[in-house]
Design an enzyme around this catalytic site. Structure first.
Site, PDB file in Angstrom:
ATOM      1  N   PHE A  24       0.053  -1.165   0.142  1.00 51.97           N
ATOM      2  CA  PHE A  24      -0.061  -0.757  -0.447  1.00 51.97           C
ATOM      3  C   PHE A  24       0.440   1.216  -0.534  1.00 51.97           C
ATOM      4  O   PHE A  24       1.421   1.722   0.890  1.00 51.97           O
ATOM      5  CB  PHE A  24      -0.580   0.268   1.077  1.00 51.97           C
ATOM      6  CG  PHE A  24      -2.203  -1.114   1.711  1.00 51.97           C
ATOM      7  CD1 PHE A  24      -3.622  -0.655   0.643  1.00 51.97           C
ATOM      8  CD2 PHE A  24      -2.040  -2.163   1.943  1.00 51.97           C
ATOM      9  CE1 PHE A  24      -4.261  -1.582   0.596  1.00 51.97           C
ATOM     10  CE2 PHE A  24      -3.180  -2.845   2.100  1.00 51.97           C
ATOM     11  CZ  PHE A  24      -3.883  -2.613   1.096  1.00 51.97           C
ATOM     12  N   ASP A  25       0.710   2.489  -1.031  1.00 53.72           N
ATOM     13  CA  ASP A  25       1.064   3.082  -0.884  1.00 53.72           C
ATOM     14  C   ASP A  25       0.162   4.536   0.148  1.00 53.72           C
ATOM     15  O   ASP A  25      -0.540   3.828   1.076  1.00 53.72           O
ATOM     16  CB  ASP A  25       0.304   4.151  -1.737  1.00 53.72           C
ATOM     17  CG  ASP A  25       1.412   5.865  -1.498  1.00 53.72           C
ATOM     18  OD1 ASP A  25       1.844   5.808  -1.495  1.00 53.72           O
ATOM     19  OD2 ASP A  25       0.237   6.381  -2.108  1.00 53.72           O
ATOM     20  N   LYS A  26       1.094   5.067   0.912  1.00 54.43           N
ATOM     21  CA  LYS A  26      -0.036   5.681   2.510  1.00 54.43           C
ATOM     22  C   LYS A  26      -1.174   7.201   1.720  1.00 54.43           C
ATOM     23  O   LYS A  26      -2.012   6.760   1.942  1.00 54.43           O
ATOM     24  CB  LYS A  26       1.191   6.385   2.887  1.00 54.43           C
ATOM     25  CG  LYS A  26       0.734   7.111   4.290  1.00 54.43           C
ATOM     26  CD  LYS A  26       1.831   7.602   5.197  1.00 54.43           C
ATOM     27  CE  LYS A  26       2.017   9.181   5.032  1.00 54.43           C
ATOM     28  NZ  LYS A  26       1.387  10.110   4.312  1.00 54.43           N
TER      29      LYS A  26
END
Length: 783
Positions: free
Chosen positions: A307-309
């Site tokens: 996941f990107d944040k």
């Protein structure tokens, strides 16, 4: 069997069915010789269609088992089994028809979105309304949308109205939206006409992105479908050997034809595509666009998710977390109201956050005048006769040393990783607004759900600072945090994770596009507009809910399982029928009928993928939704009281501190907070128990309610008790109705209580957002 298109399938099915029935009618009327002609015509028509599709497959150098159908039809004519040939032709036509209908149904959900795409917009300019092509609308334009019209661009409401968001979210109930709230293009105004401030170009808006995704989301040949095709081709030599053996052993060519008739592997060739297409349709109804069957199958096989944040695990847009005022004489709500009133006319993303915070607290906004924006610095104007400035510190407050309270606010912002917006009213510093990018309320539940469906590893991969990334990672429950990674480093991380496992990368920004393309499955969030990540991704979430990903994985895995079940059952029965036919126990005509039954059974099994299956989405009845929504609105109002706990505690420094603000906060706690907590205990916790099916889920929240009551009662006793006077430690001294000011030791205890209560309430708010209020998020799709 290759598709011939919807119309062609209907025409073919109608012709062969009419010919079959005509022959049956002649046979029933006592003219069996006459019946042969329509049956033979149906057989010949099926033979022509099968021959054309077989030749086309050979030209494309693709494996095809239509050769079995060609041999079966030709053999039926050769041995005089016209009835068997006619039934086989009907079987082929019905398979193509069912396949075409399943494909059309699977694409219908998305096709409806394309048909509704707005073409024009009504722009308000110079006091009049001008209709212009939607592509000519620019950021900052005011656009009028009438009742029943589709919103053409993303924007911010300038008035209250009711919206039908079902086209994007699946939510069937109209949603009330207030001044300053963001709306997405593609929703329909079902209430009063309303003006909105455009915050994006039409080509960058949510709806335009959905339309582009629909154009890409054509179900290609999935790996499972191609595997099925190759597996079915193995039946060609097997069938020919078995047919030849039956002929050689019995000396009867009719047995060979019977084997060919029942050997046509339609169950395998039809079941896999239908199940995959059905899965795409189910995912679309949940607000997830999967770009083809290959992406669906890879999603079903996922083992590692990265996941990107920002914008993925967090909301991706600022939210006002606190209002730090200049002192006890400044009302934080009034300052926020003035700032939000001025920010109504600004398309800036921070302006939207400030307006949303004010409307959530129920503050009445007014339109500003004499507004002027200094790009890169801030905004100033007049609100109700008062001069208001919003922006950077030196620009809003003027040059010179910053006051102590401003330094304190900046220190808080640095520690929390918050953004700051400074507000001045009538030339005097008034407040500092702290804005955060909070974790999505549904993110922790989504991570747990992905683990439940079989993902072995969850990684947070971001370019943000390590401290901030680790904080988010702890909150959502990831296995590892890889922070401060540029796009090249993200690409390398995806490659490392995917060496021996199927990887799923989730992101929403331009810098995520390379990683999305490199992963086995790239998942992009496009609910707030199209980005380069949407173009690079294999799966796109068009609802603003990250937990929709877990539901999409469930749909993908269920579709793949159903496809294999349908193919296995169909091919197993076909093999049995082939052996029976080779033994001479099944005539060609009867075999054709048996094969038709097997086909229908396999297709029926595959179509189960269209039916609702298990998802993580919790369904609430309307009464529970109304109760939760009502308490959610109160929750926003209570948040203002919680923020004042910390600012009040910050102001307590020594025994000479004025305790009036602390007593004012106590009064708010007793008048606003405690009634809200009691209402939640009585009304909200039963809703949660019904939603998840157990009262155990409410134990933690109920315990927190009790702790809040205890802490407020302790604060009340401390601030209202009579304390010993300085002359006689055993003599009570009273100074006014609340007793005299406390000594330094008691002030420290008051400050500790306020900080402790603030921490408990902030944690409690986060728990309620995650466990209860996120269940009725306005963009939740209905499965």
């Amino acid at each position: 069997m290759p598709l011939t298109g919807a119309r062609g399938s209907v025409v073919l099915f109608a012709l062969v069915s009419v010919l079959l029935l005509a022959g049956a009618g002649a046979w029933l009327l006592g003219s069996p010789d006459l019946a042969v002609y329509p049956w033979a015509a149906a057989t010949a028509l099926g033979l022509v269609v099968s021959s054309v599709t077989t030749i086309g497959a050979l030209r494309r150098r693709r494996p095809s088992v239509d050769v079995i159908a060609v041999l079966a039809l030709a053999g039926s004519l050769a041995v005089g089994e016209a009835l068997a040939g006619a039934v086989v032709a009907v079987m082929l036509a019905s398979g193509q028809l069912l396949d075409a209908r399943a494909t059309a149904r699977a694409r219908r959900e998305l096709g409806l979105l394309v048909a509704r795409a707005p073409r024009t917009a009504r722009r308000v300019q110079d006091g009049s309304v001008v209709e212009v092509p939607v592509d000519q609308v620019r950021r900052g334009d005011r656009v009028l949308v009438g009742t029943g019209e589709v919103v053409g661009v993303d924007g911010r409401l300038c008035g209250a109205t009711t919206l039908d968001e079902s086209a994007l979210t699946g939510e069937p109930r109209p949603v009330e939206r207030g001044v300053g709230e963001d709306v997405r293009s593609g929703v329909v105004v079902s209430g009063a006409p309303v003006e909105l401030l455009a915050t994006s170009l039409a080509g960058e808006s949510t709806y335009a992105g959905v339309v582009r995704l629909v154009e890409q989301a054509q179900a290609g040949s999935a790996p499972l479908v191609r595997t099925a095709d190759r597996f079915a081709v193995m039946f060609v030599p097997l069938t020919l050997l078995l047919a030849a053996a039956a002929w050689a052993w019995s000396g009867d060519p009719v047995r060979a034809v019977a084997v060919l008739v029942v050997a046509t592997p339609c169950p395998l060739l039809l079941a896999a595509p239908i199940a995959v297409m059905s899965g795409l349709s189910r995912a679309a109804r949940l607000g997830v666009v999967i770009k083809g069957g290959g992406a669906l199958e890879q999603l079903a096989a996922g083992q590692v998710v990265l996941f990107d944040k920002t914008g993925t695990l967090t909301q991706g847009r600022p939210v006002v977390s606190d209002v730090v005022t200049a002192g006890p004489g400044t009302d934080p709500d009034e300052t926020l109201r003035l700032a939000a009133s001025l920010d109504q006319v600004s398309p800036h993303v921070m302006a939207g956050a400030i307006v949303s915070a004010a409307t959530a607290r129920g503050l009445a906004l007014t339109l500003p005048t004499q507004v002027h924006e200094e790009h890169g610095y801030g905004l100033h104007g007049t609100v109700e006769g008062r001069a208001v400035r919003i922006g950077k510190a030196a620009w809003a407050h003027g040059a010179g040393a910053a006051p102590v309270w401003v330094l304190r606010a900046r220190r808080r912002a640095d520690l929390d990783g918050s953004l700051t917006v400074f507000v001045a009213v009538d030339g005097r510093p008034a407040a500092v607004l702290l804005l955060d990018d909070p974790v999505r309320a549904d993110a922790p539940r989504m991570v747990r759900a992905l683990r439940e469906v079989g993902f072995e590893r969850v990684v947070l991969l971001t370019g943000d600072r390590t401290e901030t990334a680790r904080s988010v990672g702890r909150l959502v429950g990831v296995d590892e945090v890889l922070a401060e990674r540029d796009p090249a480093a993200k690409l390398a991380a995806v490659g490392a994770e995917g060496r021996d496992r199927v990887t799923v990368m989730v992101g929403d920004g331009v810098n995520d596009a390379p990683a999305l393309a490199a992963a086995d499955v790239g998942v992009a969030l496009a609910a707030r507009g199209a980005t380069a990540s949407s173009e690079a991704a294999d799966v796109v979430l068009v609802v603003d809910r990250i937990d929709a990903l877990a539901d999409a994985v469930l749909v993908a895995r269920r579709s793949r399982t159903i496809a294999l079940q349908a193919a296995g059952v169909g091919m197993g029965l076909s093999l049995v029928a082939m052996v029976v036919a080779a033994a001479g126990l099944l005539a060609p005509a009867a075999g054709a009928l048996v094969q038709e039954v097997v086909d229908v059974l396999a297709i029926a099994i595959a179509l189960r993928a269209l039916l609702p299956g298990r998802v993580h989405t919790v369904q609430l009845d309307q009464a529970d939704r109304d109760t939760t929504a009502r308490l959610r609105l109160q929750h926003d109002v209570v948040s203002g009281v919680v923020e004042r706990l910390r600012s009040t505690a910050d102001a307590l420094t020594d025994a000479t501190t004025d305790l009036a603000p602390a007593r004012a906060v106590l009064a708010e706690l007793e008048a606003v907070l405690l009634p809200h907590e009691r209402a939640e205990e009585a009304d909200l916790l039963p809703v949660l128990a019904r939603a998840v099916g157990t009262t155990q889920a409410t134990v933690g929240l109920s315990r927190t309610h009790a702790e809040v009551e205890h802490q407020v009662a302790t604060l009340r006793r401390l601030l209202s008790r009579e304390l010993p006077g300085p002359g006689d430690p055993h003599e009570a001294a009273v100074d006014g109705p609340h007793g005299r000011d406390l000594d330094a030791e008691d002030v420290v205890e008051v400050r500790g209580l306020l900080y402790g209560l603030y921490a408990v309430l902030r944690l409690h708010e986060a728990q309620e957002e995650e466990e209860v209020f996120s269940l009725v998020h306005p963009t939740r799709a209905t499965p």
